[in-house]
Write a protein that holds these residues in place. Structure first.
Motif, short mmCIF file in Angstrom:
data_model
loop_
_atom_site.label_atom_id
_atom_site.label_comp_id
_atom_site.label_asym_id
_atom_site.label_seq_id
_atom_site.Cartn_x
_atom_site.Cartn_y
_atom_site.Cartn_z
N ALA A 100 0.83 -1.21 0.00
CA ALA A 100 0.00 0.00 0.00
C ALA A 100 0.86 1.26 0.00
CB ALA A 100 -0.93 -0.01 1.22
N VAL A 101 1.90 1.27 0.83
CA VAL A 101 2.77 2.46 0.91
C VAL A 101 3.54 2.63 -0.40
CG1 VAL A 101 4.71 3.50 2.13
CG2 VAL A 101 2.93 2.30 3.41
N SER A 102 4.06 1.53 -0.95
CA SER A 102 4.81 1.61 -2.19
C SER A 102 3.93 2.07 -3.35
CB SER A 102 5.43 0.25 -2.52
OG SER A 102 6.36 -0.13 -1.53
N LEU A 103 2.70 1.60 -3.37
CA LEU A 103 1.76 2.02 -4.42
C LEU A 103 1.50 3.52 -4.35
CD1 LEU A 103 -0.19 1.36 -6.72
CD2 LEU A 103 -1.93 0.84 -4.99
N ALA A 104 1.33 4.03 -3.13
CA ALA A 104 1.12 5.46 -2.98
C ALA A 104 2.34 6.26 -3.43
CB ALA A 104 0.78 5.78 -1.52
N ASN A 105 3.53 5.77 -3.10
CA ASN A 105 4.77 6.42 -3.52
C ASN A 105 4.88 6.46 -5.04
OD1 ASN A 105 7.83 6.13 -4.30
ND2 ASN A 105 7.83 7.01 -2.24
N PHE A 106 4.59 5.32 -5.67
CA PHE A 106 4.64 5.25 -7.13
C PHE A 106 3.61 6.19 -7.77
CE2 PHE A 106 2.42 3.39 -10.80
CZ PHE A 106 3.42 3.49 -11.75
N ALA A 107 2.40 6.21 -7.23
CA ALA A 107 1.34 7.03 -7.82
C ALA A 107 1.71 8.51 -7.80
CB ALA A 107 0.03 6.79 -7.07
N LEU A 108 2.24 8.98 -6.67
CA LEU A 108 2.62 10.39 -6.58
C LEU A 108 3.76 10.71 -7.54
CD1 LEU A 108 2.26 13.12 -5.28
CD2 LEU A 108 3.77 12.40 -3.42
N THR A 109 4.77 9.84 -7.58
CA THR A 109 5.89 10.07 -8.51
C THR A 109 5.40 10.11 -9.95
OG1 THR A 109 7.40 8.88 -7.02
CG2 THR A 109 8.12 9.19 -9.29
N THR A 110 4.52 9.21 -10.32
CA THR A 110 4.04 9.13 -11.70
C THR A 110 3.22 10.35 -12.08
OG1 THR A 110 4.00 6.72 -11.58
CG2 THR A 110 2.71 7.74 -13.32
N VAL A 111 2.29 10.73 -11.21
CA VAL A 111 1.43 11.88 -11.51
C VAL A 111 2.27 13.14 -11.66
CG1 VAL A 111 -0.36 13.38 -10.56
CG2 VAL A 111 -0.64 10.90 -10.47
N LEU A 112 3.21 13.35 -10.74
CA LEU A 112 4.06 14.54 -10.82
C LEU A 112 4.94 14.52 -12.07
CD1 LEU A 112 5.20 14.97 -7.10
CD2 LEU A 112 3.64 16.44 -8.38
N THR A 113 5.50 13.37 -12.40
CA THR A 113 6.36 13.28 -13.57
C THR A 113 5.58 13.60 -14.84
OG1 THR A 113 7.78 11.62 -12.53
CG2 THR A 113 7.84 11.75 -14.93
N ILE A 114 4.41 13.01 -15.00
CA ILE A 114 3.60 13.26 -16.20
C ILE A 114 3.21 14.73 -16.28
CG2 ILE A 114 1.40 12.76 -17.30
CD1 ILE A 114 1.65 9.91 -16.22
N LEU A 166 4.72 17.39 -14.95
CA LEU A 166 5.85 18.28 -15.20
C LEU A 166 6.49 18.05 -16.57
CD1 LEU A 166 7.56 18.15 -11.67
CD2 LEU A 166 6.05 19.92 -12.59
N LEU A 167 6.48 16.80 -17.04
CA LEU A 167 7.12 16.48 -18.31
C LEU A 167 6.21 16.79 -19.50
CD1 LEU A 167 9.61 15.26 -19.74
CD2 LEU A 167 8.54 13.00 -19.46
N VAL A 168 4.97 16.35 -19.40
CA VAL A 168 4.05 16.49 -20.53
C VAL A 168 3.36 17.85 -20.52
CG1 VAL A 168 2.01 15.52 -21.66
CG2 VAL A 168 3.69 14.00 -20.59
N GLN A 169 2.80 18.23 -19.37
CA GLN A 169 2.04 19.47 -19.31
C GLN A 169 2.93 20.71 -19.22
OE1 GLN A 169 -1.26 19.55 -19.75
NE2 GLN A 169 -1.26 17.31 -19.94
N MET A 170 3.98 20.63 -18.39
CA MET A 170 4.82 21.80 -18.18
C MET A 170 6.01 21.85 -19.13
SD MET A 170 3.19 23.28 -15.76
CE MET A 170 4.36 24.53 -15.23
N GLY A 171 6.38 20.69 -19.72
CA GLY A 171 7.50 20.68 -20.66
C GLY A 171 8.84 20.96 -20.02
N TRP A 172 9.08 20.44 -18.82
CA TRP A 172 10.30 20.75 -18.08
C TRP A 172 11.45 19.82 -18.42
CZ3 TRP A 172 8.77 22.29 -12.37
CH2 TRP A 172 8.07 23.50 -12.42
#
Length: 509
Positions: free
Chosen positions: A163-177, A179-185
């Motif tokens: 459960a904790v690892s899934l939450a960690n992955f979800a936050l990392t993934t959402v932020l990456t997408i 910042l990378l796709v929407q913000m173009g960083w």
């Protein structure tokens, strides 16, 4: 009625399989976010930008060991000493974590001030600001979360771990997408996402552990923990150097674009490495418990499970390596297709690591053996570094891949030799080595096979893997149909029957 030997073996393998499946899925999420996001990265990042990310990740791996002095391993080892005395365990864990926080804060601050100079030999032309600096800050926050996961592992709380690892992955993934796709960083996106996630889970871990810790700094506990962990620091650093030196040398000689191509190939190999570490997370508590009890039946269970472990990974490694061109075509852009040639070697570096994990467990348990662990890993790291420096200028990507598999294989061999005098389990070393060599040769052949069409390639490679599974089954257990019968049971939705088939024939000869 008491369970018989076969029932005992089935019980331990069932527990190993159940926990391994949880750890495998969550370890993919915890460590494999970059793998799952690879199609996104290869679409939005050029090989040179992906190489920057690979170099920062490699440097972070080394810094994470220096920031903790290997004290997370003491959390794991001494849980079995203090589990029946919760107040003492709370003091022990609290002393370790307070010390790690003070140490990592000091070192992170020092590197942010002087890292441009101190880390230049490692990072080459990669700018320290902002890329490496973001990695340093993320590394400061990560030890507490790693310690929390180690606590869950030792308590066999696989569901909470998930459960904790899934939450960690979800936050990392959402932020990456975002910042990378929407913000173009660009390459800053995954680095910032990792930093933010690490900071969030630093506080989450502290909150979830609050009732299990007494924040203090007791020298008696710290002395005991450091006495165990410090001899392991050269081992941990050497293991990390063996894992990343190929990318660092490639970056130094050929630039970040070559490191980026190579790292995409390494991402496919990460599948085997993550699965091996996931199985090992379930295997370690079972092994340490069996070694502590010292009963022959328990040792036989560990021997059976460990042999199944290495046999399965030989066949799995050949499968991932054999289908490397097809997997790259599916998951990465055309610019990364040249990475296919390095995948078989990198995959079997991961398989060699699976062997290493089996052999080294007894040395982590036996305190008198801990100081000898670096003999294998330091020697392996030095040879891997030397081979990389010689082979990369001459052979480029292929030279780095060959150096990687030779380094990891040598580490497994040296640890097996050193551990032999402490080992209560007697492994079939020659048969396992032959299984490894045959599987690597099969992987190289299958990865180069081209029958003219995708369908023909898939069919012929599947046939080759079936033949390999028969040979490995015959070699390790004199049962060529062992894997095939177990696979048929799995396909029919009968995992217990599959486990029973493996156990009936998996007593090493």
């Amino acid at each position: 009625m008491a369970a018989g030997p076969r029932g005992d073996r089935l019980s331990i393998l069932r527990k190993l399989g159940a926990n391994s499946s949880i750890y495998a899925s969550t370890n993919v999420l915890q460590r494999g976010a970059a793998f799952l996001l690879m199609p996104l990265y290869t679409h939005y990042l050029e090989p040179s930008a992906y190489g920057v990310l690979a170099i920062v990740t490699a440097v972070n791996g080394i810094l994470s060991i220096v920031f903790t002095l290997g004290l997370t391993s003491a959390i794991t080892r001494f849980y079995f000493e203090y589990q029946d005395d919760p107040p003492m365990l709370a003091q022990f864990w609290g002393s370790i974590l307070v010390f790690v926080l003070l140490l990592s804060a000091t070192l992170a601050g020092l590197l942010l001030l002087t890292g441009e100079v101190l880390l230049r030999p490692l990072i080459g032309d990669v700018p320290f600001w902002p890329f490496v600096a973001l990695g340093v800050m993320a590394t400061f926050f990560q030890p507490f979360f790693s310690a929390f996961l180690a606590v869950l592992q030792m308590r066999n709380q696989a569901a909470r771990f998930a459960a904790v690892s899934l939450a960690n992955f979800a936050l990392t993934t959402v932020l990456t997408i975002a910042l990378l796709v929407q913000m173009g960083w660009g390459v800053r996106a995954p680095l910032i996402a990792t930093l933010v996630t690490s900071a969030v889970f630093f506080f989450v871990s502290f909150w979830l552990l609050r009732d299990d810790l007494q924040l203090c700094l007791r020298w008696s506990h710290l002395k005991l923990a450091l006495g165990y962990s410090l001899p392991l620091v050269p081992h941990s650093v050497s293991s990390q150097v063996t894992a990343v030196v190929d990318r660092l040398v490639l970056n130094s000689y050929l630039g970040t674009a070559a490191a980026g191509l190579y790292s995409v190939g390494a991402m496919l190999a990460l599948v085997v490495e993550v699965l091996a570490q996931s199985v090992n997370r379930a295997y370690v508590p079972l092994t340490m418990g069996a070694l502590k009890r010292g009963q022959p039946a328990d040792i036989e269970q560990i021997r059976t499970a460990g042999t199944v472990f290495v046999g399965l990974f030989c066949v799995l490694g050949a499968g991932v390596a054999g289908y490397a061109p097809e997997l790259l075509w599916l998951m990465a852009s055309a610019a990364y297709a040249p990475a296919a040639v390095v995948v078989p070697f990198l995959v079997f570096a991961g398989v060699a690591n699976a062997f290493y994990l089996i052999f080294v467990n007894v040395m982590f348990y036996d305190r008198s053996a801990v100081r000898l662990i670096p003999l294998g890993t330091v020697t392996s790291a030095l040879i891997c570094l030397g081979l990389s420096l010689v082979l990369v200028p001459a052979f480029g990507l292929m030279g780095a891949a060959v150096a990687a598999v030779l380094g990891q294989t040598l580490a497994a061999i040296l640890i097996a030799v050193v551990a032999y005098r402490y080992e209560q389990v007697r492994w079939s070393y020659a048969r396992q080595a032959l299984a490894f060599g045959l599987s690597l040769a099969t992987a190289l052949g299958l990865s180069r096979l081209d029958a003219g069409s995708l369908a023909a390639n898939i069919a012929l490679k599947l046939l080759g893997l079936g033949c390999l599974a028969s040979v490995v089954g015959m070699l390790l257990w004199k049962q060529p149909r062992l894997f095939g019968r177990a696979l048929l049971e799995l396909l029919h939705g009968r995992p217990r029957a599959a486990a029973a088939i493996l156990l009936d024939g998996a007593t090493p000869t």
